[in-house]
Write a protein that holds these residues in place. Structure first.
Motif, PDB file in Angstrom:
ATOM      1  N   LEU A  81       0.834  -1.203   0.000  1.00 19.06           N
ATOM      2  CA  LEU A  81       0.000   0.000   0.000  1.00 19.06           C
ATOM      3  C   LEU A  81       0.870   1.255   0.000  1.00 19.06           C
ATOM      4  O   LEU A  81       0.584   2.233  -0.694  1.00 19.06           O
ATOM      5  CB  LEU A  81      -0.943  -0.009   1.211  1.00 19.06           C
ATOM      6  N   THR A  82       1.956   1.200   0.770  1.00 15.81           N
ATOM      7  CA  THR A  82       2.857   2.340   0.783  1.00 15.81           C
ATOM      8  C   THR A  82       3.460   2.573  -0.600  1.00 15.81           C
ATOM      9  O   THR A  82       3.569   3.709  -1.068  1.00 15.81           O
ATOM     10  CB  THR A  82       3.971   2.124   1.826  1.00 15.81           C
ATOM     11  N   VAL A 136       0.299   3.180   6.776  1.00 17.20           N
ATOM     12  CA  VAL A 136       0.676   3.439   5.386  1.00 17.20           C
ATOM     13  C   VAL A 136       1.323   4.819   5.304  1.00 17.20           C
ATOM     14  O   VAL A 136       0.723   5.811   5.705  1.00 17.20           O
ATOM     15  CB  VAL A 136      -0.566   3.380   4.463  1.00 17.20           C
ATOM     16  N   LYS A 137       2.550   4.835   4.785  1.00 13.68           N
ATOM     17  CA  LYS A 137       3.293   6.095   4.797  1.00 13.68           C
ATOM     18  C   LYS A 137       2.979   6.936   3.570  1.00 13.68           C
ATOM     19  O   LYS A 137       2.600   6.434   2.534  1.00 13.68           O
ATOM     20  CB  LYS A 137       4.791   5.809   4.857  1.00 13.68           C
ATOM     21  N   GLY A 138       3.132   8.226   3.733  1.00 11.23           N
ATOM     22  CA  GLY A 138       3.019   9.128   2.599  1.00 11.23           C
ATOM     23  C   GLY A 138       1.623   9.655   2.349  1.00 11.23           C
ATOM     24  O   GLY A 138       1.435  10.564   1.560  1.00 11.23           O
ATOM     25  N   ALA A 139       0.621   9.075   3.023  1.00 16.36           N
ATOM     26  CA  ALA A 139      -0.747   9.516   2.764  1.00 16.36           C
ATOM     27  C   ALA A 139      -1.301  10.274   3.959  1.00 16.36           C
ATOM     28  O   ALA A 139      -0.871  10.073   5.096  1.00 16.36           O
ATOM     29  CB  ALA A 139      -1.623   8.321   2.457  1.00 16.36           C
ATOM     30  N   GLU A 140      -2.244  11.165   3.669  1.00 19.19           N
ATOM     31  CA  GLU A 140      -2.992  11.820   4.735  1.00 19.19           C
ATOM     32  C   GLU A 140      -4.109  10.877   5.148  1.00 19.19           C
ATOM     33  O   GLU A 140      -4.925  10.474   4.310  1.00 19.19           O
ATOM     34  CB  GLU A 140      -3.626  13.112   4.212  1.00 19.19           C
ATOM     35  N   GLY A 191      -0.947  17.416  -5.384  1.00 19.86           N
ATOM     36  CA  GLY A 191      -1.667  17.536  -4.112  1.00 19.86           C
ATOM     37  C   GLY A 191      -1.409  16.363  -3.198  1.00 19.86           C
ATOM     38  O   GLY A 191      -0.351  15.742  -3.228  1.00 19.86           O
ATOM     39  N   ASN A 192      -2.384  16.044  -2.399  1.00 17.13           N
ATOM     40  CA  ASN A 192      -2.244  15.000  -1.398  1.00 17.13           C
ATOM     41  C   ASN A 192      -2.906  13.703  -1.827  1.00 17.13           C
ATOM     42  O   ASN A 192      -3.789  13.687  -2.661  1.00 17.13           O
ATOM     43  CB  ASN A 192      -2.904  15.437  -0.090  1.00 17.13           C
TER      44      ASN A 192
END
Lengths: 406, 447
Positions: free
Chosen positions: B174-175, B202-206, B187-188
């Protein structure tokens, strides 16, 4: 029971082809469909979108409103009898005798309004090849309830026909009308036949029916409603009386043993109806609450500036909202979802203004003691404007979001 | 910074037949089908013909306007049929999986290093068409750059699959997927999760924590409550299974067309999860699963609110990850149904005793009334947690008034967001259809 139902279903299935296009009775297709869907929930299943649907349909919605009106109707019957026996100077009031008398008075009015209104609906539905819509189920019971008991039946028929055709059908039927059908019927009667809609003769049935209630009207009888008395009052000490001159208490007015249009005298029964409508969530509490709030507030203001020029200012705020058609209009008329404001914020504004204007008309215009009817009709015409403003608010919010980003 | 939203409006419909989370039963379908209608915004051009041998990942269809948009075969096998309907409209392409090696896959592109190769990878692998864009709810146009990407990690619809239960050991994938998607937007990447979710790793996501009833799981509802779509904005949405597929592709260079589907609903004997392929046939999925009680059944690909009734000859349709079977109900005789006080009747209205019962219901597919004009007001608002006035938007849609639709926020909404409104509507209007047609019309007029 189940065998009867099965037999009925079988019978309907058997005669159905005759009513379908090409059948012998195809001119009654909508009527047949109306009765069939009334008896059996249609088995149409969803063709797009949601595969399941909520059990609530417009038939149930309308029937619940009719149910909520039943206490008013029953009390109305009793009160017709009560006022009659009071007028003929009776000392004893036999419940069933009173009810029977009232029933005889109101029964044909119900039959005629339903026959005329539903008849027109059936014809129009067939003409448009549509299903019959249920809106008139409610209007048909409302109309006799908001008219004086002595309204001639032919007038009711004419007014109902006018209203159903020109207020509802020409706009497209239930759900498309701008004005409340029942109230326009009342307004039509009020302006077309003013002499029969107000004054001392209109609100109390004096003739005997089927041998019931024989007797002479007593001396000193006056059939004026409390609001009628207020409108014609001259002086500075107002005392409301019943038709034989005894003073009225708050309790009388709340229970509803006073002269007035059939269904709207009893605040108690109206409140029972309100409880049914609010408990089932059919009517909007926002509208109901704000009509009462608006009326009460305006009543307080009017009473605070009491003057003999406008005798209705002598009524307290509580009397204002218990007397006449105010409470009935608040619970059953203003809350008509089709003609009221449809946005939540709009409902508060709409209801509040109905309340305020009803009391203003009643108090400061002696010509129209029944301000509630005119107030609701006036606000019916304003409801789209109120909604427009609320919707514009939503649009502006969206636009601001866009501009703040840019 | 964690975002948390608490939705009050909405409705959880309690239906019997939920599948308990368990090891999914593997089921290789006898046939798979790709239905171009499931990919709105694509004008299909067929790349294969009957009898062709394909591998998993072989393009079957490409878009007329954007040839890079392609729908690929979920399995290796033989094209059995290219089915066309009226006016030669392509209805579906049916593939019979190879008995021995249904997993054989085409050669996949290498790990992406920049935006262009990332886009290339998603397009070539056919994963791109599994995403959707707002406005219009269509497949994203290649070459556009979305403002943000929203991923919903849970489906809140009735009896829906518990996606998260099957990705507990997939955090790395997922990361990786989030990393890949990050290349595509300035954007995000937002992931909407339920409170207590493990996906916070999960890294990198808001991470957006969403509590409240359905439609909380709709990406559109999450967007509306986090950062609404404005005119001119483009936002992409996808669900957790798609994110996982992107991750598997990115990290392991493997094309995954597995799909975990719960068989649910009152008419399923034993609700359970099965592991099958995208586009699997219902005949395989529901074989011996439905009660043989003589009643008419409605076999739905998807949930009861938005799913498509496909019947036993149908296929699992994109983007649904669920099968629901309910009674059709066209054989039921319901005497004076409008007066019924039966506790079996499901309703949001307090006029039904069933409203007060905390039990699960078994609704059928009847619309339970006649179609009427909008009579009661404020019914839709109670189940739509967005700053949108649904009644007025619907009226604008019916009137085909483009300016008004735009003003009232049509860019923010897709039909599935109105599903609950349609369910509760006492006037029985086809709201999803009305909105869907209006969106199509608008897209045609403005593009």
């Amino acid at each position: 029971m189940t065998t009867i139902v099965k037999a009925l279903r079988k019978y309907l299935d058997r005669i159905k082809p005759q009513f379908q296009p090409g059948g012998r009775l195809h001119a009654f297709e909508s009527v047949f469909d109306g009765f069939e869907t009334f008896l059996f929930t249609p088995t149409t299943t969803s063709r797009s979108g949601c595969n399941i649907h909520d059990s609530l349909d417009s038939k149930r919605v309308m029937i619940i409103v009719v149910l909520a009106l039943i206490p008013c109707l029953l009390f109305g019957m009793y009160n017709i009898g009560y006022q009659h026996w009071l007028a003929i100077g009776s000392e004893s009031f036999h419940f069933w005798e009173l009810m029977a008398y009232g029933f005889c008075q109101i029964f044909w009015k119900l039959v005629v309004t339903y026959a005329v209104g539903l008849g027109i609906e059936f014809i129009v539905a067939q003409w448009r090849h549509e299903e019959i819509q249920e809106g008139f189920l409610v209007s048909g019971i409302l109309i006799p309830l908001i008219c004086p008991v002595e309204t001639p039946i032919w007038m009711l028929a004419v007014a109902t026909a006018f209203s159903v055709i020109f207020v509802k059908e020409v706009f497209g039927g239930t759900g498309y009308n701008i004005f409340n059908v029942a109230l326009v019927t009342r307004a039509f009667l009020f302006f077309a036949y003013p002499s029969r809609m107000s004054g001392d003769e209109a609100f109390i049935a004096l003739k005997s029916t089927l041998g019931l209630g024989e007797g002479q009207v007593v001396d000193g009888f006056t059939g004026a409603t409390p609001l009628g008395q207020v409108a014609t009052f001259v002086g500075d000490k107002l005392t409301l009386t019943n038709s034989v001159g005894d003073p009225l208490t708050y309790w009388d007015m709340f229970i509803g043993l006073i002269p007035g249009s059939v269904g709207e005298t009893s605040t108690l029964c109206i409140l029972i109806g309100a409880v049914i409508l609010l408990a089932t969530g059919i009517a909007s509490w926002r509208i109901m609450l704000s009509v009462f709030a608006g009326g009460f507030l305006m009543g307080l203001i009017a009473h605070a500036f009491e003057t003999t020029t406008y005798p209705a200012t002598m009524l307290t705020a509580l009397e204002q909202i218990t007397l006449g058609g105010f409470a009935f209009a608040a619970v059953f008329m203003a809350t008509d979802p089709v003609t009221a404001a449809r946005t939540n914020t709009g409902k508060y504004v709409y209801g509040f203004l109905v309340g305020v204007i009803a009391i203003i008309i009643r108090t400061y215009n002696n010509g129209y003691p029944e301000g509630a009817m005119l107030a609701v009709l006036l606000m019916n015409s304003m409801a789209p404007l109120i909604d427009y403003c609320v919707v514009e608010g939503n649009i502006r919010r969206r636009l601001r979001r866009l501009n703040s980003k840019a | 910074m964690a975002i948390s939203i608490n939705l009050r409006k909405g409705l959880d419909i309690n239906i019997r037949g939920a599948a308990p989370v368990s090891q999914p039963l593997p089921l290789m379908p006898a046939r798979c089908a790709i239905v171009p209608d499931d990919y709105p915004g694509i004008t299909p051009k067929v790349d294969v013909k009957e009898g062709d041998k394909v591998l998993a990942g072989t393009p079957l269809i490409h878009d007329k306007q954007f040839p890079d948009l392609r729908i690929v075969s979920p399995v290796a096998g033989t094209i059995e049929a290219v089915v066309r309907g009226e006016r030669r409209k392509l209805e579906r392409i049916v593939i019979v999986p190879d008995a021995e090696n249904a997993e054989a896959t085409v050669e996949l592109p290498a790990k992406p290093t920049d935006a262009t190769t990332a886009q290339r990878m998603l397009l070539d692998s056919g994963l791109w068409v599994q995403m959707r864009q707002r406005p219009y709810g269509i497949v994203p146009r290649p070459g556009t750059e979305p403002r943000d990407i929203f991923i919903t990690s849970f489906d809140s619809a009735p009896l829906a699959a518990d996606w998260e239960a099957f990705v507990s050991d997939k955090t790395e994938e997922l990361t990786a997927a989030v990393e890949l998607l990050k290349r595509l937007t300035p954007g995000n990447i937002y992931i909407g999760v339920r409170p207590g979710s493990k996906l916070t790793g999960v890294k990198g996501a808001e991470i957006v924590t969403v509590s409240g009833p359905h439609p909380a799981g709709n990406a559109g509802i999450q967007i509306a409550n986090v950062k609404p779509v404005n005119k001119g904005d483009i936002v992409w949405t996808l669900d957790l299974p798609t994110l996982l597929r992107i991750g598997v592709l990115s990290l392991h260079s493997k094309l995954c067309s597995d799909i975990i589907v719960p068989l649910t609903g009152c008419e399923i004997k034993e609700p359970k999860y099965v592991l099958t392929k995208i586009g699997a046939d219902m005949a395989t999925l529901v074989k011996d699963q439905i009660y043989g009680d003589g009643a008419h059944h409605r076999i739905i690909s998807g949930n009861v609110l938005t799913g498509i009734p496909v019947g036993k000859e149908g296929y699992l349709r994109a983007p649904y990850t669920q099968v629901t079977v309910i009674a059709e109900g066209d054989d039921v005789s319901d005497f004076l149904g409008w007066a019924s006080m039966s506790p079996q009747k499901m309703s949001v209205s307090r006029s039904f005793p069933g409203h007060f019962l905390k039990k699960a219901f078994c609704p059928d597919a009847r619309i339970l009334g006649g179609r009427r004009a909008m009579i009661l007001s404020g019914v839709y608002d109670k189940v739509l947690p967005m700053d949108i006035m649904p009644e007025y938007l619907i009226k604008a849609c019916i009137a085909r008034d483009l300016d008004r639709m735009e003003q009232l926020g049509i860019y923010e909404i897709v039909p599935e967001d109105l599903a609950l409104c349609e369910y509760v509507d006492p006037s029985k209007l086809e709201l999803q259809k009305i909105l869907g047609e209006a969106l199509d019309y608008m897209y045609k007029e403005l593009n």
